[in-house]
Every structure is written in C-alpha cells, then in structure tokens.
Write an enzyme that holds these catalytic residues in place. Structure first.
Site, mmCIF file in Angstrom:
data_model
loop_
_atom_site.group_PDB
_atom_site.id
_atom_site.type_symbol
_atom_site.label_atom_id
_atom_site.label_comp_id
_atom_site.label_asym_id
_atom_site.label_seq_id
_atom_site.Cartn_x
_atom_site.Cartn_y
_atom_site.Cartn_z
ATOM 1 N N CYS B 86 -76.908 -39.709 -28.094
ATOM 2 C CA CYS B 86 -76.449 -39.232 -26.789
ATOM 3 C C CYS B 86 -76.792 -40.236 -25.695
ATOM 4 O O CYS B 86 -76.243 -41.322 -25.661
ATOM 5 C CB CYS B 86 -77.031 -37.837 -26.529
ATOM 6 S SG CYS B 86 -76.148 -36.923 -25.248
ATOM 7 N N HIS B 194 -75.826 -34.736 -31.869
ATOM 8 C CA HIS B 194 -77.281 -34.624 -31.989
ATOM 9 C C HIS B 194 -77.707 -34.173 -33.387
ATOM 10 O O HIS B 194 -77.813 -32.973 -33.638
ATOM 11 C CB HIS B 194 -77.794 -33.569 -31.002
ATOM 12 C CG HIS B 194 -77.770 -34.000 -29.577
ATOM 13 N ND1 HIS B 194 -78.830 -34.616 -28.963
ATOM 14 C CD2 HIS B 194 -76.809 -33.889 -28.631
ATOM 15 C CE1 HIS B 194 -78.523 -34.871 -27.694
ATOM 16 N NE2 HIS B 194 -77.302 -34.439 -27.468
ATOM 17 N N GLU B 196 -80.640 -34.246 -34.562
ATOM 18 C CA GLU B 196 -81.958 -33.597 -34.464
ATOM 19 C C GLU B 196 -81.851 -32.133 -34.068
ATOM 20 O O GLU B 196 -82.794 -31.368 -34.223
ATOM 21 C CB GLU B 196 -82.863 -34.382 -33.501
ATOM 22 C CG GLU B 196 -82.710 -34.071 -32.019
ATOM 23 C CD GLU B 196 -81.462 -34.663 -31.372
ATOM 24 O OE1 GLU B 196 -80.576 -35.156 -32.105
ATOM 25 O OE2 GLU B 196 -81.364 -34.611 -30.121
#
Lengths: 745, 234
Positions: B86, B194, B196
C-alpha cells in the site's frame, strides 16, 4: 477597567442574569478575555446547563463501570485486567456549515477524548442523518453535505489509522437544514494505563503539546449552542480544520510519554480549547492553574489573549508532568517532531490565572468556570405533537413492489457506497464490520471481543420520546445479543431542538427519563455522552433524535452468521409475530416510504419479554445452535427475510404464515423483541425459547435463490433474491449520482 | 527469520505487519524507525501501509528522503527482499526502486474492500509457494492505488514476468489490472493489496498467508549469490 456594553454581553450569548452571576463570582466586572472565557464555559455545549438536572436521572454505575460521566470518556472493565474507554460526540453544526472539515474534526475530537485517557482507539462508528437526497428543492444540497461528511470521516479516520466499523445513515426531511453527525469511538488499555484530566501536584509544570494555536474555531462551542439562521454561513471561520496526520503523531507520542510514568494528568483541547482544558483539569483536582500565553506556540502573529484562550485549533493536548521529570516527557514529543512547551504551573489557590508576558489578563476560580455554570430547570409542557394519531386506510396493490421500494429506500439500502470509503480493517481486529448486525472487534492477547451497536430512530421519538428512546435501547441490546454478546454499558448523544421552547424541553426530559428507565432495566449504565441542543433551522426543529452507542463483550471466535447459510434449514421467529395495531404502523418504514406519512405511536415494547428473547438468542448463538440470526427492525419481517437472504450463497426463504391480520401489517410492522433464526436443530431453538418463556414460531424453511411468503393459500410475495439484492445494493448510489431516475421510477 | 518493519511518522499498518509476522507466523520482527541509518541486520524489510509524513505533497513523496530509505535501497541493491504494501508500494515507486506511478483511484474515492487477485508469477521471494494463476482474495484500502506507466514500461513489465499480482476485480482503474510489480532483480515487490490483513483465521480470510510464508520460507542466504532466476523453487 472599562464597563462592558450590553451588546458585548449579548454577542457572547450570555443573558443578563448570567452576567450578574459572573459579576458576583468575580466581585468585579470581567475583562473582555474573561467574558469570552465565561461565555464558552457556560455555553450549552460545555456546561449542559439545560440538560444537567435531568441527566442526573441516568444510571451510571455497575460492577463493570470504572469511570462514569464527568471525564473525557467512560471506562468499563472487560476482564483480564483490560478496560475499554468509549464515548460519542456530535459535530452537527460544523458539519452543516462545512461538511468535510466539520465531520473530520468531529472524528478527531472524539479520538482525542479516548486517547487522552491512555486508551488506544480501535474502533469508530458514525450515526449520520441528512435531509432527503431526492427532494426537488433541497436534494442537491443534501447530497453535497452527505458526500462532504462521508469523505471528511474517511479522510480523518483512515489517515489516523482507526477502523470505522459501523454506524447508521438515515434520511428525513427534518434534517434538511440541520444534518446530524454523531461519532462514537472506543479504545482499549490495561487498568494500570488509565489517565485522568486532573492538574494534581502543586508546583508541577503544565505542558502544551501538539499543533500550534491559530484563529480557527474561535467561539465554536457557542456556535454549537445557537439555532441556525441565514447568517450561519458567515460562521464558516468558526469551523476548525483538522490534520489527522498531526493527530496520529499526537496519539503515538502521548501513549509513549504516558509510559515514562512522568505524566500526572492530561486532557485534550477540544471545545473551548485552552480555556476548557486548564479550568477543568484544575477544577477536578481542586487546584489552580497559572499559564503565560507568551509560551503558547502560535500559528499566526498578533493573536490577542482572547483569541488564544478561545481558539479551537485541533490536535492539541494539555498535560501536567511530575516536577523534575519534565525532560523525559518533552523528549518523547521531540522524537515525534511535535511542539511541547511548558506554559505554566499548578498552583494551590484554585484559580485559573492567565498572563500575557507577565500581565494578568484573566483570573477566575476554576470551580466557577467548570462547576458553577448556571443550571436551568427549563419549563416543559408536553412534547411537541408532530403527527395525527390515526392514519389512512392501507391497501397495497403489489406487496413485492412494496418490498423492493423499501429495500431501495435511502434508510434501508445497502450503505456500501459510504462504508467502502472507510478503512474498516486497519489494525486487523475487525471480526464484523459495517453492514453487520453489530460491529465486532477482537481484543488482541485476550479471549474477549467487543460488540457494539449505534442506533437512533427519530420517527419513533417524534411520536413518543419516552417510548421511542426505550425502543432504541432495546434494539441496541438486541443487536448485541443477536451476535452472542452481553450488553454492558452505553453512551448517548441527545440531539434535540431549542430547549427554551417548553414543548421541545418536554421531548428532552421524556427521552432522558425513558433512557434512564431502559438502561436501568437492561443493566447498561450510561458512562458518558453528549447533548446537542438548538438543532433548529429558521424555527423548525429536528425530530428528537437520541442516538445510543451500546457496547458488550463476547468470547472471541464465535461464528456470527447474519445471513442464511444453507438450503433446507428451518426458520423460526423467536418472539413470534407480536402483532401491533394500526396506530403503531404509522411509525414504520412502510408508512414513511410507501405512504409518505407519519402517524400514531411507536411500536409497543415489553421490556421483560424483550430481555428474555435476548437471553434466548444469546444462548443459541453462543452454543452454535443456529445457522443464522437476524433481528427484525426497520421494515419488519419482510425486510429482515430479504436481508437474511443477501449472504454470499444467496439462500432465500419459503415462508408459510397463518394470520387473519392485514397483509401490510404482518409483513412490514416493526414490533420489537423478534429475531429471525435458521437452524438444523429445531429442538434446540424450541428448548431455548421454552426455557426463557418466549415464543418460537416456526415460519418456514430456507430455499435457494427465492424469497416466497405465503399466508394460507395466498401468495403475498414471490421474488428472486437476485432482484431484491440488486435493488438494495445499488439504491444509494442511484440516489446520490442520479436522483432524478429514482424519483421518476 | 529476522524481519524489519519500517515505521514512518504516519505509518498505520506497521502494527498489522508486525502482528501477522510475529504472532500469526512466529517470526522475529523488529521495528525500524524512519531516521535509522541502517536496517540493522534483518533478512527482509517490509514497508507497511499508512500515510507516511501525512502523505503531503504526494503519497510517499516525503518518505523517499528519509534516512531509512537510503538504507533500504542499499539493502535492496545487495539483493535483500523488500515488500512494500500500500503506502509502502507508493514509497517504492517514489524512490525509484519500482517503475510507474500510483495516482488517485478512478472514481476519486478511497476504497476499502476485499477483491479477487491472481498470482501472475511464482518466480519471486514473495510468491514462490503460491501456484501460478492462484486466485487470492485480498483486502485493499487506499485512495491512490491506480497504477499507471507508459506503454513500453508496461510491456516490459509483462515480458519480463514482473507483474506479480493482477486484479480480477479492478478497484482503482490500474492499467492492465496491475496490483503488484517486481523490480528487475525480483527482490523488491510493491503491491496495493494487504496480505497482512488476510493472515489470521479469526479475520475470516487467510489468503495472504501464502505470500508472507513465501517470504519467510525464502532462505536468507539464497539471494546473496542469486541471479534473477534463482528465485524459482523447483
């Protein structure tokens, strides 16, 4: 000292009796700076002078409550040495004048209230209300306000790094000239990490940290305490400008500085800025605070003491450090690149003493400012009656079309156009985000999650503020119970009109009393909140609109299905049909959307029954005995069935009813205490219902791709899930981007 | 594996990357402050999401001047794996470790949703455990994630197999649906989605794990002598 002109007193929105009280407290005439300080501290926004005597009726304590009202936020214990802080705050007036910054700074303000207590914010929700988007006269402005408010919330929350996990968005003509923006925030910390806004320790340094002070927002608190007039637009400079990046730095620096152990008290500078933080911290600790404005970091040159004391520049905090350890604190703020300056000292005389280059420009007792504001027992009669008791004769030609119209209405439509602009996942705790029955975040390193619900209903409260408010509390608790959570505590945002009108004051009083009764009954004390009055434009008040933010806990890792999961499951209505009458139907979404009318009373609530239904569903969800659970709310049974069909599998329902009552009422009435569940274990549902002495009415089974509702031999509705979904899913975007097509449809 | 997560003022997914790598995947994770002159002996660097320095001027435009970015560039030049997520991707583009640019989303609005993406190459430290063409449902959350580059650059990225992930549902108007790209050395990946945020079963989505475990499974010594093709695990 020159005598202040009556115009100067009136311009500060102080009445002559209030001014007389100032004279007697001071024993002399105030300086202009002192007059400004009194005017903001004694404004409705800061002093709650019209509502305080009634707010005392609210329950505020339970075994879970660690901090009730009176601090920056309420705190409750959730076990494992972990606590949560939460509160709601309105930013209605600024959001009308400048929607983007008004909403953004609303988010900023409530976040500071949370982290000033030492808690890290982990969730935000927003209750926002606007005028109708498709109104020929006001629609364009309402659409612009909504877009500004939503992007303001997104801008601030996303950059700060807190997930916006839920909320509500409602459209009603009464909010045409007075949108409501209520922001709820919640943070988490350990018990030993809690900080209070107290200036304790005589001789301790008073430290200013964060953004520099400018001329923005001067008299914001007073503006928020007046009705809107044609001149309100000229108040745009009163709206503050937010900087979420600065706030993020302030958060990290404050939490890190707190860890040094050298901070003894801390409070954010929100409404009334430096004035409010200094006198409130002093008042709570029963100490004095002396500051010299020459040390205050300033963004503009030539600011007067009056301007500096009343500025509402954002992203600033005031803290008191332990004498001799100030350098430890200052070093942390330097690391984060923030201004941190010692501007004064805690004294033993109980006075707020403001100097400017050594000259005293204001000297007032902290108690006088913070605790001795005028208290009004404003006269009240009976609540303003806004609608007739009886409504029209109802005869629908096409119930399926009615259902689609409801699903495609602003209030009931999918709000993804709004919430996809919010980062609802950052910090990776979000177990259920926007669109869920209740939002849910896990607390890392514990086995506990927090569920929260934010609700209001202006229509119910317009018809009966007391019963309407009780219904909202019941609905919040029901939302939490439906995901398996136990409601623990609540915060309230009371949005009302001008309290100087007895029929409006009556709405406020009845609403607070209803809130007190329901919160006491459901054992969900109010730990803090906000009152926003004078929500009127050109003499037209909004509907009385209390908004309740409810929090509860549940074990992490429960399944929380809202939608039907598989075909062939049995569908039950926990609580049964609970038929209401024609008068109660006047408060429904059907009356609003299909008939464009409002009449009668809100639905009837039996709180004892409600509580038992909630226990039953909570047990079923916690034990994993139901496939899905969805409460009946706006739009009643038919809308709940449609919404429960909007899961990824597109599973619908085949419903067989056996009722003598009118089809519109059965399908669309909004009687409370009802929850739709689907299960492969009907005996467990019946057993849980029996144990809690509530009805479990079996009404059908899940079905692939269609929603079919029959009564005896009649088919009332037969629609494809895909069609219903598409109307619901796209409605808000159409309303915003192409409203004409909706009006003509 | 020792992983460094860079923290700029304004980073806000630093904690998420740290949590996924340390708690979900049991790695040794340290936080690297933006003024660090070195990356301190880590085996991989993550540039997390957020709004570094408030993203004033342009996303990532100020971060590129930070001391830690000089260190990250040195680490990358030595072949160290760098994952920019990002805002991290925006910074990698700004500082020249990756080509192209990330501009305001088509539609002009911030977008947060979970979208389908496809793994376009397994020849990288970040995707070698995935299957070619594997579809991953990954969250995105950004206002400026529309990837653009001149046509010859896009052609080169494609011909050199450096488009690592592509959107199947394009949330931002990125050219050719590009969601993540590799550098020439294949040791630097920038991506808007993302991973994560899709690394914990509690969150209901673990599609990001394959990328994070690829990075962990990629032995630190492999890259020291590696040429570009060495990243393929056969």
């Amino acid at each position: 000292m020159s005598t202040l002109a009556p115009e100067a007193i009136a311009a500060h929105q102080l009445t002559l009796p209030e001014y007389d009280k100032i004279l007697s407290l001071l024993g002399r005439e105030p300086t202009l700076t002192e007059l400004g300080i009194f005017s903001v501290m004694w404004s409705e926004h800061c002093s709650y002078k019209s509502s305080r005597i009634h707010l005392k009726k609210l329950p505020t304590q339970s075994k879970h409550v660690l901090q009730g009202p009176g601090e920056n936020a309420g705190i409750i214990d959730i076990g494992d040495n972990v606590a949560i802080a939460f509160k709601i705050e309105s930013h209605n007036h600024p959001s009308f004048i400048e929607p983007f910054q008004g909403a953004a700074t609303g988010v900023g303000g409530i976040l500071r209230d949370i982290f000033t207590m030492g808690a890290r914010p982990i969730a935000v929700m927003d209750a926002i209300r606007f005028g109708r988007l498709d109104d020929a006269r006001t629609g364009a402005r309402n659409r612009r306000i909504l877009q500004g408010v939503v992007s303001g919330i997104a801008h601030y929350g996303n950059c700060f790094g807190v997930p916006t996990v839920g909320g509500e968005c409602v459209f009603e003509a009464c909010y045409d000239g007075n949108p409501l923006v209520n922001v709820f925030a919640l943070g988490v910390f350990k018990h030993n990490e809690i900080f209070y806004g107290k200036a304790t320790g005589i001789g301790n340094p008073v430290i200013y940290v964060g953004a520099k002070t400018g001329r923005d927002g001067i008299h914001g608190a007073s503006m928020a305490s007046a009705e809107f007039t044609e001149e309100s637009k000229q108040k745009r400079p009163n709206v503050q400008v937010g900087d979420p990046f600065m706030e993020k730095l302030l958060l990290e620096a404050c939490l890190e500085a707190m860890k040094t152990g050298a901070i003894v008290g801390i409070q954010d500078m929100g409404a009334a800025g430096l004035t409010c933080s200094t006198c409130e911290m002093g008042s709570r600790a029963e100490t004095g605070v002396e500051i010299d404005l020459k040390f205050v970091p300033q963004r503009e040159s030539g600011m007067t003491p009056y301007e500096i004391m009343l500025s509402e520049s954002q992203e600033r905090m005031l803290l008191v450090a332990e004498k001799g350890r100030e350098e430890e604190v200052l070093a942390v703020f330097r690391k984060w690149g923030l201004d941190a300056v010692i501007i004064g000292v805690v004294t033993d005389d109980g006075m707020l003493r403001v100097k400017n280059h050594g000259d005293v420009v204001a000297e007032i007792s902290n108690r006088a400012l913070a605790d001795e504001a005028p208290l009004y027992n404003r006269p009240y009669t009976t609540p303003l009656r806004v609608a007739p008791l009886d409504g029209p004769t109802i005869r629908s030609n096409d119930l399926g079309a009615d259902l689609k119209a409801l699903l495609g209405s602003g209030d009931l439509s999918n709000k993804r156009w709004i919430w996809e602009q919010y980062d609802y996942q950052v910090r990776t705790n979000t177990l259920a985000g926007p669109g869920a029955e209740a939002a849910m975040v896990r607390i890392k390193d514990t086995e506990t999650s927090i569920a929260m619900s934010l609700d209001g209903n202006g229509r119910y409260c317009a018809l009966d503020p007391r019963e309407g408010t009780k219904l909202i509390v019941a609905e919040c608790c029901r939302n939490l119970s439906t995901v398996g959570a136990l409601p623990l505590a609540a915060t309230n945002n009371l949005n009302f009109g001008n309290p100087e009108r007895p029929e409006i004051m009556a709405q406020l009083v009845e609403s607070i009393e209803g809130l007190a009764e329901a919160c006491r009954f459901f054992e969900t004390p109010i730990t803090g909140g906000n009152v926003s009055l004078y929500n009127e434009t050109l003499g037209t008040p909004i509907f009385p609109t209390p908004v309740i933010g409810m929090v509860g806990t549940l074990p992490t890792g429960l399944p929380m299905p809202l939608a039907f999961q598989a075909e062939g499951r049995r569908i039950f209505l926990l609580g049964g049909l609970r038929p209401g009458g024609d008068r109660e139907f006047g408060s429904s979404q059907y009356a609003k959307v299909i008939l464009d009318r409002l009449w009668g009373t809100p639905p009837k609530l039996d709180m004892y029954y409600e509580k038992r239904v909630q226990s039953a569903v909570r047990e079923l969800v916690r034990d994993g005995l139901v496939d899905s659970a969805h409460d009946l709310g706006d739009g009643g049974l038919a809308v709940a069935l449609a919404e429960a069909s909007f899961g990824p599998q597109g599973i619908g329902a085949d419903i067989r009813l056996d009722s003598d009552r009118s089809q519109e009422l059965v399908l669309f009435e909004e009687s409370p205490s009802r929850i739709l569940v689907s299960t492969s274990n009907p005996e467990a549902v019946r057993a849980a219902a029996a144990k809690n002495s509530v009805e479990a009415l079996e009404i059908g089974a899940t079905l692939k791709a269609r929603v079919v509702i029959r009564n005896r031999t009649e088919t009332w509705i037969d629609s494809s899930v895909g069609d219903l979904y598409s109307v619901w899913n796209n409605a808000l975007e159409h309303l915003l981007l192409n409203p004409a097509s909706v009006v003509n449809a | 594996m020792k992983i460094g997560v860079v923290v700029f003022p304004g980073s806000n997914c630093d904690h998420d990357a740290w949590y996924a790598m340390s708690h979900n995947l049991g790695q040794d994770v340290s936080l690297l402050w933006h003024d660090s002159p070195s990356v301190g002996g880590v085996d991989a660097v993550i540039l997390p999401g957020g709004f570094s320095y408030g993203d004033y001027l342009r996303c990532g435009a100020i971060a590129k001047f930070s001391p830690v970015i000089t260190a990250v560039k040195r680490f990358a030049a030595e072949g160290g794996p760098v994952l920019g997520i990002c805002n991290g991707f925006q910074i990698l583009v700004e500082c020249g470790l990756l080509e192209g640019a990330l501009i305001r989303n088509v539609g002009q609005r911030f977008v947060c949703k979970t979208v389908s993406t496809r793994v376009e190459t397994t020849d990288s430290p970040f995707t070698h455990l995935a299957k070619q063409g594997e579809v991953l449902r990954l969250p995105v959350a950004h206002g400026e994630g529309c990837f653009i580059a001149e046509e010859p650059v896009l052609d080169r990225l494609e011909s050199e197999d450096r488009v690592a992930i592509r959107y199947l549902e394009n949330p931002n108007g990125s050219m050719r649906g590009i969601a993540g790209i590799l550098n020439e050395g294949r040791n630097v990946l920038g991506m808007m989605p993302h991973p994560e945020r899709a690394a914990d079963p509690l969150m209901g989505n673990t599609d990001g794990l394959v990328m994070l475990t690829s990075l962990i499974d990629f032995a630190p010594n492999d890259y020291a002598a590696a040429g570009s093709s060495a990243f393929s695990k056969s």
